[in-house]
Design a protein around this motif. Structure first.
Motif, PDB file in Angstrom:
ATOM      1  N   CYS A 182     -16.030  74.094   0.102  1.00  0.00           N
ATOM      2  CA  CYS A 182     -17.108  73.116   0.255  1.00  0.00           C
ATOM      3  C   CYS A 182     -17.475  72.448  -1.066  1.00  0.00           C
ATOM      4  O   CYS A 182     -18.521  71.815  -1.168  1.00  0.00           O
ATOM      5  N   ALA A 183     -16.624  72.573  -2.060  1.00  0.00           N
ATOM      6  CA  ALA A 183     -16.914  71.994  -3.370  1.00  0.00           C
ATOM      7  C   ALA A 183     -16.998  70.473  -3.280  1.00  0.00           C
ATOM      8  O   ALA A 183     -16.382  69.848  -2.413  1.00  0.00           O
ATOM      9  N   ASP A 184     -17.781  69.886  -4.180  1.00  0.00           N
ATOM     10  CA  ASP A 184     -17.858  68.427  -4.243  1.00  0.00           C
ATOM     11  C   ASP A 184     -16.453  67.859  -4.412  1.00  0.00           C
ATOM     12  O   ASP A 184     -15.593  68.473  -5.043  1.00  0.00           O
ATOM     13  N   ARG A 185     -16.238  66.653  -3.854  1.00  0.00           N
ATOM     14  CA  ARG A 185     -14.914  66.026  -3.938  1.00  0.00           C
ATOM     15  C   ARG A 185     -14.958  64.861  -4.923  1.00  0.00           C
ATOM     16  O   ARG A 185     -15.998  64.212  -5.096  1.00  0.00           O
ATOM     17  N   PRO A 186     -13.832  64.571  -5.575  1.00  0.00           N
ATOM     18  CA  PRO A 186     -13.795  63.427  -6.486  1.00  0.00           C
ATOM     19  C   PRO A 186     -13.984  62.120  -5.725  1.00  0.00           C
ATOM     20  O   PRO A 186     -13.578  62.007  -4.567  1.00  0.00           O
ATOM     21  N   VAL A 187     -14.598  61.141  -6.373  1.00  0.00           N
ATOM     22  CA  VAL A 187     -14.788  59.820  -5.781  1.00  0.00           C
ATOM     23  C   VAL A 187     -13.942  58.828  -6.576  1.00  0.00           C
ATOM     24  O   VAL A 187     -14.158  58.654  -7.778  1.00  0.00           O
ATOM     25  N   ALA A 188     -12.995  58.201  -5.912  1.00  0.00           N
ATOM     26  CA  ALA A 188     -12.165  57.166  -6.535  1.00  0.00           C
ATOM     27  C   ALA A 188     -12.805  55.804  -6.295  1.00  0.00           C
ATOM     28  O   ALA A 188     -13.370  55.552  -5.235  1.00  0.00           O
ATOM     29  N   GLY A 189     -12.737  54.944  -7.274  1.00  0.00           N
ATOM     30  CA  GLY A 189     -13.209  53.570  -7.115  1.00  0.00           C
ATOM     31  C   GLY A 189     -14.698  53.353  -7.272  1.00  0.00           C
ATOM     32  O   GLY A 189     -15.188  52.260  -6.986  1.00  0.00           O
ATOM     33  N   ALA A 190     -15.432  54.355  -7.740  1.00  0.00           N
ATOM     34  CA  ALA A 190     -16.861  54.156  -8.000  1.00  0.00           C
ATOM     35  C   ALA A 190     -17.008  53.289  -9.250  1.00  0.00           C
ATOM     36  O   ALA A 190     -16.392  53.560 -10.281  1.00  0.00           O
ATOM     37  N   VAL A 191     -17.809  52.247  -9.168  1.00  0.00           N
ATOM     38  CA  VAL A 191     -18.019  51.353 -10.306  1.00  0.00           C
ATOM     39  C   VAL A 191     -19.253  51.824 -11.074  1.00  0.00           C
ATOM     40  O   VAL A 191     -20.319  52.031 -10.491  1.00  0.00           O
TER      41      VAL A 191
END
Length: 104
Positions: free
Chosen positions: A27-36
């Motif tokens: 349930c770990a936080d997931r990486p976010v791609a494309g966040a500005v």
């Protein structure tokens, strides 16, 4: 010329499970791609960057104090909170951002 200072870190989203038990990595936080991420000095934009596939980002900035403002990301309910960061000469400050998925 290359700027040898700035801000870098990671952008993640969480929670990823409705109920997370302590030390439960599924349930770990997931990486976010494309966040500005936009670096402001006062009301002026100093730099902007998008997070990579692994959620990492880097903003090359000269020494000074900046407000880093994460922008909304499609498909994620909440937006990460802005952060004030001071950049020192010849160094990169670390600032991580967490978007709230709204899962409870």
């Amino acid at each position: 010329p290359t700027v040898a200072s700035g801000v870098r870190g990671t952008v993640t989203a969480g929670p990823t499970c409705p109920v997370q038990m302590p030390n439960e990595s599924a349930c770990a936080d997931r990486p976010v791609a494309g966040a500005v991420l936009i670096a402001l000095q006062g009301t002026n934009e100093a730099a902007r960057s998008s997070s990579g596939k692994d959620g990492s980002y880097s903003l090359a900035l000269p020494p000074g104090t900046y407000t880093i403002e994460p922008q909304p990301v499609a498909g994620i309910l909440g937006t990460a909170r802005p952060a004030t960061v001071t950049v020192s000469d010849g160094a990169f400050a670390t600032e991580n951002f967490v978007y709230d998925t709204g899962i409870r």
